[in-house]
Motif scaffolding. Sequence first.
Motif, PDB file in Angstrom:
ATOM      1  N   LYS A 176       0.817  -1.214   0.000  1.00 24.61           N
ATOM      2  CA  LYS A 176       0.000   0.000   0.000  1.00 24.61           C
ATOM      3  C   LYS A 176       0.849   1.261   0.000  1.00 24.61           C
ATOM      4  CE  LYS A 176      -3.815   2.433   2.181  1.00 24.61           C
ATOM      5  NZ  LYS A 176      -3.143   3.751   2.118  1.00 24.61           N
ATOM      6  N   HIS A 177       1.900   1.312   0.814  1.00 26.98           N
ATOM      7  CA  HIS A 177       2.698   2.534   0.866  1.00 26.98           C
ATOM      8  C   HIS A 177       3.388   2.785  -0.481  1.00 26.98           C
ATOM      9  CE1 HIS A 177       6.806   0.772   1.155  1.00 26.98           C
ATOM     10  NE2 HIS A 177       6.195  -0.230   1.749  1.00 26.98           N
ATOM     11  N   ASP A 180       0.615   4.144  -2.747  1.00 18.13           N
ATOM     12  CA  ASP A 180       0.360   5.541  -2.350  1.00 18.13           C
ATOM     13  C   ASP A 180       1.389   6.468  -3.000  1.00 18.13           C
ATOM     14  OD1 ASP A 180      -1.867   5.127  -0.718  1.00 18.13           O
ATOM     15  OD2 ASP A 180      -0.650   4.778   1.068  1.00 18.13           O
ATOM     16  N   ASN A 184       0.683   9.342  -5.887  1.00 21.28           N
ATOM     17  CA  ASN A 184       1.031  10.741  -5.620  1.00 21.28           C
ATOM     18  C   ASN A 184       1.963  11.289  -6.700  1.00 21.28           C
ATOM     19  OD1 ASN A 184      -0.503  10.884  -3.284  1.00 21.28           O
ATOM     20  ND2 ASN A 184       1.194  10.286  -1.936  1.00 21.28           N
ATOM     21  N   ILE A 215      -6.772   3.012  -3.973  1.00 23.97           N
ATOM     22  CA  ILE A 215      -5.870   3.990  -3.357  1.00 23.97           C
ATOM     23  C   ILE A 215      -6.456   5.400  -3.492  1.00 23.97           C
ATOM     24  CG2 ILE A 215      -3.569   4.994  -3.450  1.00 23.97           C
ATOM     25  CD1 ILE A 215      -3.611   2.122  -2.426  1.00 23.97           C
ATOM     26  N   GLU A 216      -6.360   6.174  -2.437  1.00 24.63           N
ATOM     27  CA  GLU A 216      -6.882   7.543  -2.460  1.00 24.63           C
ATOM     28  C   GLU A 216      -6.216   8.354  -3.571  1.00 24.63           C
ATOM     29  OE1 GLU A 216      -7.405  11.434   0.498  1.00 24.63           O
ATOM     30  OE2 GLU A 216      -6.518   9.573   1.241  1.00 24.63           O
TER      31      GLU A 216
END
Length: 381
Positions: A176-177, A180, A184, A215-216
Amino acid sequence: MDSNFDLKSKYEAGLRKWDKYGPEFIPAWIAEHDFGSPPAVYERISRVLSSGSFGYHDEDAKLGNSFAFWADSRHSLKINPELVIPTVTVLQGLAACVEAFSSIGDGILYNTPSYPPFLDLPSHAKRRSVEWPLIKSEAGWQYDMDSLEKILKNDPGIQILILCNPHNPTGLVLKKHELDQIINLCREYNLILLSDEIHSDFIYKESTHIPTLSIEGADSVTVTLTSGAKSFALAGMRCAVAITGNYLLKEKLLNVPKFLLGGANRMGCEATIAAWETGSRWMDDLIHILDDQRLRLKSRLDEEIPKAKMFMPDSTFLAWIDLSEFNPGENPAKWLREKTGIACGNGPDFGSGGENHIRLTFGTSVNLLDEMIGKIVKGLA
């Protein structure tokens, strides 16, 4: 699920996997397992055959709801079925996205080693290939997250990042990181992210597949591409989907010439819908078998031929094996085939990082896997 089968029937079935090298060799070169499809697929196809319904069709319109059900049940991903676009294959969907979201001369970024068609896609579309190499260490393969922003800063002409997650050929699964950070950076540098998630159903117990669209911020920059081809051995049925993160991306993708998106095959739609709607327990059984197979392969190689180096894949039914200590030359797959009778994928075909490697498909019966391992051990002893 029957994990054994008649070899003679496989060689007579007209399948590329078994035809390419013929009965003198055991095929482990293509990313296709030997376990067939869920029972509902055969029932669904039989109904279409018996009714003779071979004309024009609109079954592809049902793929959105079926995939939304599968994505939710398998990966807890909520998607809007209206954002699902039928395509013929994942590669064809990728090519259409390259046409829609970039221009001639733009850079297309991808990891290496890489699924071989990714290496060819940019040049065929008159775009530039830009590599983002994976890192190999004693612990295994990993994404070089530190280098990604440097690559983007140094080449402002990059417009698209292609991810293969889970990764082919290493079986690596993005965390996940990492996702992310990738999202971004795509937003910061105005990239479109094309996320090939065709292997996402093959996740073993120590890993978790995180859909990119979960993912946001991903919805503004992401198109996910997938298919039932790998999960249910349906590659010949020619049916896949592209899932855009929002309506604007969908509109841009649909602006490509209509026939670049093709038309999913009727049989492929029927088979895929049946599999997505009924195949969850069948998929669980398949993953259990494949988990045993990867552990068996890793254990036997470590014990019987430790110079063949294999990291345990977190996903897929593919083993990425380093034969460097044998000095296999420029074509490791041919070298291995001639010594063992096992036909594997050729590492250098996967680009940088593929030197001295072969890719072995372990999605087959226990008996055949044991025979393959035995031949490799004997041939390389």
